[in-house]
Scaffold this motif. Structure first.
Motif, PDB file in Angstrom:
ATOM      1  N   ARG A 100     -35.067  67.225 -32.186  1.00 55.19           N
ATOM      2  CA  ARG A 100     -35.771  65.949 -32.201  1.00 55.19           C
ATOM      3  C   ARG A 100     -35.899  65.395 -30.786  1.00 55.19           C
ATOM      4  O   ARG A 100     -34.947  65.424 -30.005  1.00 55.19           O
ATOM      5  CB  ARG A 100     -35.022  64.938 -33.077  1.00 55.19           C
ATOM      6  N   ARG A 101     -37.062  64.837 -30.480  1.00 57.30           N
ATOM      7  CA  ARG A 101     -37.283  64.264 -29.158  1.00 57.30           C
ATOM      8  C   ARG A 101     -36.426  63.020 -28.940  1.00 57.30           C
ATOM      9  O   ARG A 101     -36.148  62.633 -27.804  1.00 57.30           O
ATOM     10  CB  ARG A 101     -38.760  63.940 -28.968  1.00 57.30           C
ATOM     11  N   GLU A 130     -42.746  68.292 -32.995  1.00 54.65           N
ATOM     12  CA  GLU A 130     -41.377  68.700 -33.334  1.00 54.65           C
ATOM     13  C   GLU A 130     -41.396  69.857 -34.318  1.00 54.65           C
ATOM     14  O   GLU A 130     -40.568  70.775 -34.238  1.00 54.65           O
ATOM     15  CB  GLU A 130     -40.610  67.505 -33.905  1.00 54.65           C
ATOM     16  N   LEU A 169     -40.486  63.895 -38.997  1.00 52.33           N
ATOM     17  CA  LEU A 169     -40.856  64.822 -37.940  1.00 52.33           C
ATOM     18  C   LEU A 169     -42.310  64.653 -37.497  1.00 52.33           C
ATOM     19  O   LEU A 169     -43.206  64.457 -38.318  1.00 52.33           O
ATOM     20  CB  LEU A 169     -40.664  66.258 -38.419  1.00 52.33           C
TER      21      LEU A 169
END
Length: 422
Positions: free
Chosen positions: A10-11, A140, A136
């Protein structure tokens, strides 16, 4: 230790780690099943003396409620998952971090907008940072760059995107899948539909009742289904009241609750002195296009298709705002003459990137009409205008305007903003 199946990075992980380095309490807020627990667990995986508490365990919950101070005693960072389940912890956390101001004391997760809850009304100004975790994003899921917003502000209409092999049917399928990790993993459409059904049942029976006393849950369910057909459109409380036979005050209350549990999102209207004819009505979208598509199963027409594509695009942009280097607000525009622009992105300098969303594989000059009107009204503030569509290539449509394939949102690389500064 909790492990996700086929974990997708995950960013938000980097943002959480940065916040823990200088902030006493870090809160991950977001929808149920968006991956908050897994992400929080991984962010603390290598931290010495980390303690992890999960309040979906009845024994852990009982311990927290019985003696909050003793429950919170830990040498290092403490993760408390679903902290809204024990409101008594909130003041105890405040007391601890006031006495011990070290950063990274607590990492909290919650499936509701915690500071909206009456039980948690005593906030932590200056002591906490809240990060919203959405389902998401496409980048991602696919492992691709997601630098469209930064590139749009850095390069304007000079932004260049690669040709796309996706078409309208592909975007509809992507939007219908949505971004909940469990829905993404389920390839079988019937099993995915079962996930969405169970998800909605949980939201209605648990989350909503956790934050308010709903007397007629059937009215709430009818409202949710009605809103799905209007996702991407302007919010009209009076029309909803009339269609459902429910008082306007009840409709307003229920929509507020659906925001608190992250089912929907209200996009504020944008206005400025140069556009005095703007109206202030917000736009309503579902936080996950897959959930909206599930509620629309069997209902297919131009309005619902367009609304679903717009819901999907707005969702991708909302996710991208969290990690974009350009500080930007997500808004929409409509004036009293009926001209509307689906997305207004405004940075701190007041520059505007305006976006129209089209669920079509071709673009006409008329599709830029509202963008051109806004461009004339704003003058130098208008930085760029794009029509995001289901076609295959980017094409110019005049000074500062172009059409761009929708997948540019997750295939455009993030520019080097530092190198571009003069």
């Amino acid at each position: 230790m909790r492990q996700a199946v086929e974990y997708l990075p995950r960013r938000a992980a980097g943002l959480i780690e940065e916040a823990l380095s200088d902030t006493r309490v870090v809160i991950i807020n977001g929808a149920r099943q968006s991956g908050k627990s897994t992400l929080a667990d991984r962010c603390l995986g290598d931290r010495p003396d980390a303690v992890k508490r999960y309040l979906d365990d009845p024994r852990t919950r009982a311990s927290a409620a019985a003696d909050p101070i003793a429950f919170l005693d830990a040498p290092g960072t403490m993760l408390i998952d679903e902290v809204q389940r024990v409101p008594e912890l909130w003041l105890a956390i405040k007391n601890i971090v006031d006495r011990d101001p070290r950063p990274g004391r607590f990492l909290l997760t919650g499936s509701a907008r915690l500071l909206s809850l009456s039980e948690l009304s005593d906030a932590l100004p200056g002591r906490s940072e809240t990060l919203e975790l959405f389902p998401l994003s496409q980048g991602e899921i696919l492992g691709t760059p997601e630098g469209f917003i930064d590139a749009a502000f850095a390069e304007g209409a000079r932004l260049r995107t690669a040709p796309s092999d996706l078409r309208r049917r592909d975007y509809m399928a992507i939007a219908a899948r949505g971004g909940y990790p469990e829905a993404v993993r389920r390839i079988n459409p019937r099993r995915r539909a079962q996930f969405f059904k169970s998800y909605l049942d949980d939201i209605m029976s648990r989350d909503v009742h956790q934050v308010a006393d709903i007397q007629r849950s059937s009215d709430m369910r009818r409202l949710v289904s009605t809103l799905a057909a209007q996702s991407g459109g302007l919010l009209n409380y009076s029309r909803l009241s009339s269609d459902l036979g429910v008082p306007v005050t009840t409709v307003r209350e229920y929509i507020g609750l659906l925001e608190v549990v992250y089912l929907i999102r209200l996009i504020p209207a944008w206005s400025a002195n140069a556009t005095a004819r703007a109206i202030a009505t917000p736009k309503l979208v579902f936080n996950d296009s897959g959930l909206a598509a599930h509620l629309l199963s069997g209902i297919t027409n131009d309005a619902t298709t367009g609304g679903l594509i717009e819901t999907f695009v707005l969702g991708e942009l909302a996710r991208q705002l969290a990690w974009s280097q350009t500080m930007t607000r997500l808004l929409h525009y409509r004036d009293r003459d009926g001209y509307e622009v689906d997305v207004i992105l405004e940075d701190n300098a007041g520059r505007i990137v305006a976006i129209e969303v089209k669920a079509a594989e071709t673009v006409r000059t008329d599709d830029f009409r509202a963008l051109r009107i806004l461009q004339r009204r704003l003058g130098a503030r208008f930085h760029a205008g794009f029509v995001l569509y289901c076609g295959d290539q980017q094409l110019p449509f005049g000074d500062g305007l172009s059409c761009v394939p929708i997948n540019a949102l997750w295939t455009t690389s993030q520019p080097d903003l530092a190198a571009g500064q003069s």
